[in-house]
Write a protein that holds these residues in place. Structure first.
Motif, PDB file in Angstrom:
ATOM      1  N   ILE A 139      26.956 -21.418  -5.888  1.00  0.00           N
ATOM      2  CA  ILE A 139      27.312 -22.227  -6.740  1.00  0.00           C
ATOM      3  C   ILE A 139      27.212 -22.511  -8.311  1.00  0.00           C
ATOM      4  CG2 ILE A 139      28.815 -24.554  -7.619  1.00  0.00           C
ATOM      5  CD1 ILE A 139      29.671 -24.687  -4.104  1.00  0.00           C
ATOM      6  N   LEU A 140      25.787 -22.163  -8.065  1.00  0.00           N
ATOM      7  CA  LEU A 140      25.507 -22.783  -8.984  1.00  0.00           C
ATOM      8  C   LEU A 140      25.012 -20.804  -9.759  1.00  0.00           C
ATOM      9  CD1 LEU A 140      21.903 -25.347  -8.973  1.00  0.00           C
ATOM     10  CD2 LEU A 140      24.107 -25.346  -9.688  1.00  0.00           C
ATOM     11  N   ARG A 142      26.951 -18.803  -9.819  1.00  0.00           N
ATOM     12  CA  ARG A 142      28.656 -18.893 -10.720  1.00  0.00           C
ATOM     13  C   ARG A 142      29.149 -19.743 -11.598  1.00  0.00           C
ATOM     14  NH1 ARG A 142      32.184 -20.500  -8.212  1.00  0.00           N
ATOM     15  NH2 ARG A 142      31.736 -20.882  -6.294  1.00  0.00           N
ATOM     16  N   ARG A 145      29.070 -18.079 -15.705  1.00  0.00           N
ATOM     17  CA  ARG A 145      29.524 -17.522 -16.320  1.00  0.00           C
ATOM     18  C   ARG A 145      30.656 -18.688 -17.645  1.00  0.00           C
ATOM     19  NH1 ARG A 145      35.368 -19.764 -14.967  1.00  0.00           N
ATOM     20  NH2 ARG A 145      34.223 -20.668 -13.050  1.00  0.00           N
ATOM     21  N   TYR A 174      37.554 -19.828  -3.657  1.00  0.00           N
ATOM     22  CA  TYR A 174      35.596 -19.729  -3.402  1.00  0.00           C
ATOM     23  C   TYR A 174      35.377 -19.904  -2.097  1.00  0.00           C
ATOM     24  CZ  TYR A 174      34.954 -18.517  -8.435  1.00  0.00           C
ATOM     25  OH  TYR A 174      35.354 -17.720  -9.329  1.00  0.00           O
ATOM     26  N   ASP A 177      33.329 -22.624  -1.777  1.00  0.00           N
ATOM     27  CA  ASP A 177      33.510 -24.225  -2.692  1.00  0.00           C
ATOM     28  C   ASP A 177      33.669 -24.086  -0.463  1.00  0.00           C
ATOM     29  OD1 ASP A 177      33.369 -24.043  -4.941  1.00  0.00           O
ATOM     30  OD2 ASP A 177      35.271 -23.642  -5.688  1.00  0.00           O
ATOM     31  N   VAL A 220      36.161 -28.836  -7.475  1.00  0.00           N
ATOM     32  CA  VAL A 220      37.165 -28.573  -6.220  1.00  0.00           C
ATOM     33  C   VAL A 220      38.138 -28.812  -6.925  1.00  0.00           C
ATOM     34  CG1 VAL A 220      38.071 -28.379  -4.512  1.00  0.00           C
ATOM     35  CG2 VAL A 220      35.316 -27.745  -4.712  1.00  0.00           C
ATOM     36  N   MET A 222      38.865 -30.314 -10.170  1.00  0.00           N
ATOM     37  CA  MET A 222      38.964 -29.714 -10.957  1.00  0.00           C
ATOM     38  C   MET A 222      39.430 -27.972 -10.930  1.00  0.00           C
ATOM     39  SD  MET A 222      36.213 -29.363 -14.330  1.00  0.00           S
ATOM     40  CE  MET A 222      34.612 -29.758 -13.140  1.00  0.00           C
ATOM     41  N   ARG A 223      39.071 -27.418 -10.402  1.00  0.00           N
ATOM     42  CA  ARG A 223      39.274 -26.119 -10.205  1.00  0.00           C
ATOM     43  C   ARG A 223      41.235 -25.761  -9.993  1.00  0.00           C
ATOM     44  NH1 ARG A 223      37.609 -21.137 -10.808  1.00  0.00           N
ATOM     45  NH2 ARG A 223      38.581 -19.871  -9.675  1.00  0.00           N
ATOM     46  N   ARG A 227      43.689 -28.873 -13.590  1.00  0.00           N
ATOM     47  CA  ARG A 227      43.648 -28.074 -13.967  1.00  0.00           C
ATOM     48  C   ARG A 227      43.013 -28.370 -15.393  1.00  0.00           C
ATOM     49  NH1 ARG A 227      41.363 -24.016 -12.525  1.00  0.00           N
ATOM     50  NH2 ARG A 227      42.122 -22.576 -13.997  1.00  0.00           N
ATOM     51  N   ILE A 233      35.740 -26.092 -22.296  1.00  0.00           N
ATOM     52  CA  ILE A 233      34.466 -26.731 -21.055  1.00  0.00           C
ATOM     53  C   ILE A 233      33.558 -25.056 -22.188  1.00  0.00           C
ATOM     54  CG2 ILE A 233      33.635 -27.080 -19.087  1.00  0.00           C
ATOM     55  CD1 ILE A 233      36.038 -27.777 -18.003  1.00  0.00           C
ATOM     56  N   PHE A 255      36.409 -33.304 -15.251  1.00  0.00           N
ATOM     57  CA  PHE A 255      34.890 -32.706 -16.174  1.00  0.00           C
ATOM     58  C   PHE A 255      34.090 -33.450 -16.689  1.00  0.00           C
ATOM     59  CE2 PHE A 255      32.560 -31.352 -19.954  1.00  0.00           C
ATOM     60  CZ  PHE A 255      31.503 -29.604 -19.194  1.00  0.00           C
ATOM     61  N   LEU A 259      30.710 -33.174 -14.703  1.00  0.00           N
ATOM     62  CA  LEU A 259      28.957 -33.048 -15.846  1.00  0.00           C
ATOM     63  C   LEU A 259      28.021 -34.550 -15.643  1.00  0.00           C
ATOM     64  CD1 LEU A 259      27.473 -31.763 -17.403  1.00  0.00           C
ATOM     65  CD2 LEU A 259      28.554 -32.334 -19.515  1.00  0.00           C
ATOM     66  N   VAL A 262      26.241 -34.550 -12.064  1.00  0.00           N
ATOM     67  CA  VAL A 262      25.652 -33.830 -12.201  1.00  0.00           C
ATOM     68  C   VAL A 262      24.290 -34.321 -13.303  1.00  0.00           C
ATOM     69  CG1 VAL A 262      25.083 -31.543 -13.115  1.00  0.00           C
ATOM     70  CG2 VAL A 262      27.179 -31.534 -11.795  1.00  0.00           C
TER      71      VAL A 262
HETATM   72  C1  HEM Z   1      24.436 -29.394  -9.091  1.00  0.00           C
HETATM   73  C2  HEM Z   1      25.214 -28.821  -9.599  1.00  0.00           C
HETATM   74  C3  HEM Z   1      26.435 -28.668  -9.850  1.00  0.00           C
HETATM   75  C4  HEM Z   1      27.529 -28.814  -8.377  1.00  0.00           C
HETATM   76  C5  HEM Z   1      27.136 -28.406  -7.209  1.00  0.00           C
HETATM   77  C6  HEM Z   1      28.480 -27.936  -9.320  1.00  0.00           C
HETATM   78  C7  HEM Z   1      29.875 -28.023  -7.837  1.00  0.00           C
HETATM   79  C8  HEM Z   1      30.976 -27.276  -8.582  1.00  0.00           C
HETATM   80  C9  HEM Z   1      32.237 -26.985  -8.053  1.00  0.00           C
HETATM   81  C10 HEM Z   1      31.647 -26.735  -5.999  1.00  0.00           C
HETATM   82  C11 HEM Z   1      33.027 -26.582  -8.265  1.00  0.00           C
HETATM   83  C12 HEM Z   1      34.228 -25.749  -8.066  1.00  0.00           C
HETATM   84  C13 HEM Z   1      34.541 -24.219  -8.567  1.00  0.00           C
HETATM   85  C14 HEM Z   1      33.493 -24.001  -8.462  1.00  0.00           C
HETATM   86  O1  HEM Z   1      32.333 -23.249  -6.965  1.00  0.00           O
HETATM   87  O2  HEM Z   1      32.954 -22.792  -9.207  1.00  0.00           O
HETATM   88  C15 HEM Z   1      32.773 -26.325 -10.134  1.00  0.00           C
HETATM   89  C16 HEM Z   1      33.968 -26.326 -11.061  1.00  0.00           C
HETATM   90  C17 HEM Z   1      33.490 -26.356 -12.095  1.00  0.00           C
HETATM   91  N1  HEM Z   1      32.169 -26.825 -12.906  1.00  0.00           N
HETATM   92 FE1  HEM Z   1      30.252 -27.182 -11.659  1.00  0.00          FE
HETATM   93  N2  HEM Z   1      28.849 -27.592  -9.892  1.00  0.00           N
HETATM   94  C18 HEM Z   1      27.617 -28.604 -10.754  1.00  0.00           C
HETATM   95  C19 HEM Z   1      27.527 -28.261 -12.478  1.00  0.00           C
HETATM   96  C20 HEM Z   1      27.700 -28.192 -13.267  1.00  0.00           C
HETATM   97  C21 HEM Z   1      27.697 -28.275 -14.496  1.00  0.00           C
HETATM   98  C22 HEM Z   1      26.065 -28.101 -15.263  1.00  0.00           C
HETATM   99  C23 HEM Z   1      28.926 -28.133 -15.762  1.00  0.00           C
HETATM  100  C24 HEM Z   1      28.932 -27.674 -16.968  1.00  0.00           C
HETATM  101  C25 HEM Z   1      27.982 -27.969 -17.718  1.00  0.00           C
HETATM  102  C26 HEM Z   1      29.852 -28.122 -14.374  1.00  0.00           C
HETATM  103  C27 HEM Z   1      31.244 -27.517 -14.950  1.00  0.00           C
HETATM  104  C28 HEM Z   1      32.449 -27.220 -13.736  1.00  0.00           C
HETATM  105  C29 HEM Z   1      33.430 -26.566 -14.481  1.00  0.00           C
HETATM  106  C30 HEM Z   1      34.294 -26.563 -16.097  1.00  0.00           C
HETATM  107  C31 HEM Z   1      34.312 -26.545 -12.842  1.00  0.00           C
HETATM  108  C32 HEM Z   1      35.728 -25.414 -13.524  1.00  0.00           C
HETATM  109  C33 HEM Z   1      35.963 -23.977 -12.972  1.00  0.00           C
HETATM  110  C34 HEM Z   1      36.615 -23.598 -12.824  1.00  0.00           C
HETATM  111  O3  HEM Z   1      37.346 -24.378 -12.964  1.00  0.00           O
HETATM  112  O4  HEM Z   1      36.692 -22.589 -12.898  1.00  0.00           O
HETATM  113  N3  HEM Z   1      29.094 -28.048 -13.157  1.00  0.00           N
HETATM  114  N4  HEM Z   1      31.522 -27.166  -9.921  1.00  0.00           N
END
Ligand code: HEM
Length: 331
Positions: A139-140, A142, A145, A174, A177, A220, A222-223, A227, A233, A255, A259, A262
């Protein structure tokens, strides 16, 4: 209490981000300032810990061994569990880090109905741990992107592989996820359901899992549910990376919660048991070869002792010794 308190802290963090962004409109604080500070604390904290560990003297070879050491040619050497050189150590470390080999070989002890001690196989923790860590990592990767333009082909490939069981979902669903949510829930419940493991667990153990679960859940949501504007972002995230801070309009509060959680994880990381990420590479019980018999290892702390041989002693006192009739080696 040790479960409720960490849960309340995570819920309070979510509420704080929600109130801060939706109520008080502090988009810059939660979108730029806190993540920026968190990143710096994470980086400096991580480096500081690793340097501190790396500087710790390891005067002797102390690898844990689980097999026959290298000895006479006709006795079979267990190259992985008792490595005698670099290749064995690398193989052992790789299997440990990539496949959690020692956890795979872990057994559980139980008192049977008749009151005797029995050791049994215990593979669920290994499987849960492995799935959790691998899905976290993928996931990290990915997520890069969001930080890179154009998106590298490798990440697009990874996304395609991760969503290969895409059915009627839009956007692509995914596997990682589902995997991280199931595995993290299992790891959490394991510490709740089993009285022995619950007894051994600390609030910090629950906090780390709950925080990561909350991050994955908000991601999850958010995705797939609320939406959010990923293009906006991406602008924000790229602004963070290039130090041109701007907070685009229209990014959903979910979002900012994601963030913020995180950021809390990043700040907490260097001071917590999560530092095993760096520590595993520096563990002298794993990263040293067992060549204690083949090579002499001298403790670098040994004081520099000035020795005096008998020859020198006799040279100094020979005449006096002879005068009182003591035998001497050289005339
Ligand atoms: C420990 C770090 C992080 C974890 C475990 C995490 C986990 C997740 C997971 C499980 C998702 C669901 C969709 C996917 O798997 O892509 C997701 C989506 C998302 N995350 Fe994170 N995330 C982390 C850090 C961040 C950071 C640092 C940002 C932005 C600065 C971020 C922004 C987003 C966004 C924008 C989505 C939605 C993507 C979409 O709609 O396709 N995440 N994250």
């Amino acid at each position: 209490m040790k479960i409720i308190n960490p849960l309340l802290i995570v819920l309070a963090l979510i509420a704080l981000a929600y109130a801060g962004v939706n109520g008080a409109g502090m988009h810059s604080l939660f979108g730029v300032i806190i993540p920026g500070i968190a990143f710096i604390i994470f980086l400096l904290g991580f480096i500081n810990k690793v340097v501190y560990w790396a500087k710790a003297p390891v005067p002797f070879r102390i690898p844990t061994t689980g097999g026959q050491g290298k000895t006479l040619p006709w006795i079979k050497h267990d190259k992985l569990d008792n490595p005698s050189g670099m290749a064995g150590v690398l193989g052992r470390m790789a299997l440990e880090i990539l496949l959690f080999r020692s956890l795979f070989r872990n057994t559980k002890a139980e008192i049977t109905g008749e009151g005797s001690l029995a050791y049994g196989s215990s593979k669920w923790l290994w499987l849960g741990g492995l799935v959790f860590h691998w899905s976290f990592l993928l996931i990290l990767v990915r997520h890069l992107r969001l930080f890179l333009e154009p998106v590298p082909g490798l990440i697009t490939l990874l996304e395609a592989g991760d969503s290969m069981f895409q059915m009627a979902f839009l956007p692509a669903f995914y596997l990682t996820d589902a995997a991280i949510l199931i595995a993290a829930t299992y790891l959490f419940l394991r510490r709740v359901v089993s009285p022995q493991i619950k007894y051994l667990s600390l609030p910090a153990d629950y906090f780390a899992i709950l925080l990561i679960l909350a991050i994955a859940t908000t991601g999850v949501l958010m995705r797939y549910y609320y939406r959010v504007d990923v293009v906006a972002i991406k602008d924000l995230v790229r602004g963070l990376v290039t130090f041109s801070f701007n907070v685009p309009e229209g990014i959903g509060v979910i979002f900012y919660i994601h963030l913020f959680l995180v950021s809390v994880l990043a700040i907490y990381f260097p001071f917590s048991k999560l530092m095993h990420l760096g520590g595993v590479f520096l563990s002298p019980t794993r990263n040293l070869a067992n060549n204690n018999r083949a090579q002499r290892h001298i403790n670098p702390w040994n004081p520099d002792i000035k020795i005096r041989t008998y020859e020198e002693y006799e040279d100094e006192f020979r005449e006096k010794m002879k005068d009182v009739g003591l035998p001497v080696e050289k005339e």
